[in-house]
Motif scaffolding. Structure first.
Motif, PDB file in Angstrom:
ATOM      1  N   GLY A 106       0.918  -1.145  -0.119  1.00 52.27           N
ATOM      2  CA  GLY A 106      -0.063   0.011   0.026  1.00 52.27           C
ATOM      3  C   GLY A 106       0.868   1.151   0.100  1.00 52.27           C
ATOM      4  O   GLY A 106       0.561   2.078  -0.578  1.00 52.27           O
ATOM      5  N   ALA A 109       2.669   1.429  -3.486  1.00 54.40           N
ATOM      6  CA  ALA A 109       1.663   1.983  -4.439  1.00 54.40           C
ATOM      7  C   ALA A 109       1.432   3.473  -4.291  1.00 54.40           C
ATOM      8  O   ALA A 109       0.910   4.308  -5.291  1.00 54.40           O
ATOM      9  N   ARG A 368      -4.159   0.984  -7.681  1.00 53.56           N
ATOM     10  CA  ARG A 368      -4.879   1.966  -6.973  1.00 53.56           C
ATOM     11  C   ARG A 368      -5.742   3.006  -7.663  1.00 53.56           C
ATOM     12  O   ARG A 368      -6.812   3.240  -7.373  1.00 53.56           O
ATOM     13  N   GLU A 371      -9.109   1.562  -8.765  1.00 58.00           N
ATOM     14  CA  GLU A 371     -10.149   1.397  -7.707  1.00 58.00           C
ATOM     15  C   GLU A 371     -11.363   2.655  -8.038  1.00 58.00           C
ATOM     16  O   GLU A 371     -12.391   2.489  -7.522  1.00 58.00           O
TER      17      GLU A 371
END
Length: 401
Positions: A106, A109, A368, A371
């Motif tokens: 995370g 990213a 990312r 999304e």
């Protein structure tokens, strides 16, 4: 060796004293250790009960576990026959859950540097991770990336934007510039989809041909409109694979290239006249404005005028559509927005050690960004109706109107 039972009263007092629940020396760490070891003991007892050959417990072995609640020594039970394979914490596993890996990926990213990821993980969880560990975790994206790059695509995409972005990648001891080709599309449902990432040493029509061939091999049999920059030979490359595709050259690229040949003292006046061309309401009005532009500036800037004249069929394609369609196709802004996200991810990096280090970062960014691509683009139903009229029959098998 018997482990002390988790002291709830001591934990409550430590919490009152301001000690953290998780992280280095966290209150929950002894409880996590106790629960994990109890679960593994239960696993071993079940294994011994189900076994046919004589077998029994044989002490334990210790290893250091990393968890988001802190590091701890885990005593793994053993059996005499050596047939026990624990499932809760496997033999070579040193990380209690994948939560830490998800946290690392995370942060990765978001474009966070390895140095900052290490600092964050140590501060939050009291765990020291090396660059090698971070590489091993982020490298898990590579097989997923390869699967994504080879996945089957839809048979038709109404609109596709194609563009390239350049990065420095180390090769044979020196950094060289390479192009990342980005293919962004809108599917028949009106949702954005990144079809692929392709890497080449140079941006050129020849390589675009191989990119388009790959799209065709992965199932894309038709593209209605392709929005491209001003690269020479690009329309011909598209036409060779998708002969019925309508080409729309990016107006913004064309304007930028035009201004390179206009003296700075004349740019403001030239732009005012040029706007009358590409902002016109109809094709006839645009062509009249182009005639006026040539009459006024043709002698001074013939290269610019000739460029607009030569590319006019592909520069003016958008005039046949209403505003809500024009807005989507007259520039490559949609794919350039993806490139802006890429630049945010890579802005702290002067170059990349290899191609994979770049590709896995961009892929993490794609995951990312995608999304947010859960809803159709604006005015999609109206746009689809227009495209169904202009490209009669080509959408019929793919949509219900």
């Amino acid at each position: 060796m018997t482990n002390p039972t988790f002291d709830m009263q001591a934990a409550i007092q430590a919490l009152r004293d301001g000690k953290g629940l998780s992280g280095k020396d966290g209150i929950l760490t002894p409880l996590i250790k106790q629960l994990t070891e109890a679960a593994m003991q239960a696993e071993l007892e079940q294994h011994l009960e189900q076994g046919e050959a004589p077998n029994r417990k044989n002490g334990s072995s210790a290893k250091t576990m990393k968890s988001t609640s802190g590091n701890f020594e885990l005593n793994t039970p053993r059996d005499r026959a050596g047939s026990f394979e624990p499932q809760i914490v496997k033999k070579h596993q040193t990380q209690l859950t994948d939560e830490l890996e998800r946290k690392i990926i995370g942060l990765f990213a978001l474009g966070t540097s390895y140095q900052d990821i290490r600092a964050h993980i140590e501060e939050m969880y009291g765990i020291c991770v090396s660059n090698g560990t971070l590489n091993a975790v982020t490298d898990k994206l590579l097989p997923e990336l390869q699967t994504w790059r080879e996945r089957e695509l839809d048979p038709i995409y109404p609109i596709v934007w194609l563009d390239a972005i350049h990065y420095k990648i180390k090769e044979n001891g020196r950094y060289i510039s390479k192009a990342i080709y980005t293919i962004l599309a809108v599917n028949v449902e009106g949702k954005k989809e990144l079809l692929g990432l392709y890497l080449s040493e140079h941006e050129g029509a020849h390589h675009w041909l191989s990119v388009l061939t790959d799209l065709h091999n992965r199932g894309v049999k038709d593209i209605l409109i392709a929005c491209v920059d001003g690269l020479k030979g690009f329309p011909e490359a598209i036409e060779s694979i998708y002969p019925k595709t309508e080409i729309q050259h990016c107006i913004i690229h064309q304007v930028r290239n035009s201004l390179k040949y206009v003296a700075s003292k004349n740019q403001k006046a030239f732009m005012a006249d040029l706007k009358c061309v590409y902002k016109a309401t109809t094709l006839n009005a645009a062509e009249s404005a182009l005639d006026e532009l040539e009459a006024k500036w043709g002698e001074k800037y013939p290269v610019v005028i000739n460029s607009w004249r030569n590319k006019w069929p592909t520069l003016s394609a958008y005039f046949k559509y209403p505003d809500y369609v024009r807005t989507a196709i007259y520039t490559t802004n949609a794919v350039e927005a993806v490139h802006r996200q890429f630049r945010k991810l890579t802005k702290t990096k002067g170059g990349f050690a290899n191609e994979n280090s770049l590709l896995k970062l961009l892929y993490a960014g794609i995951l990312r960004a995608s999304e947010r691509w859960t809803h159709p683009v604006q005015n999609w139903n109206l746009t689809l109706s227009q495209l169904s009229i202009h490209f009669e029959g080509r959408l019929d098998a793919h949509i219900d109107l």
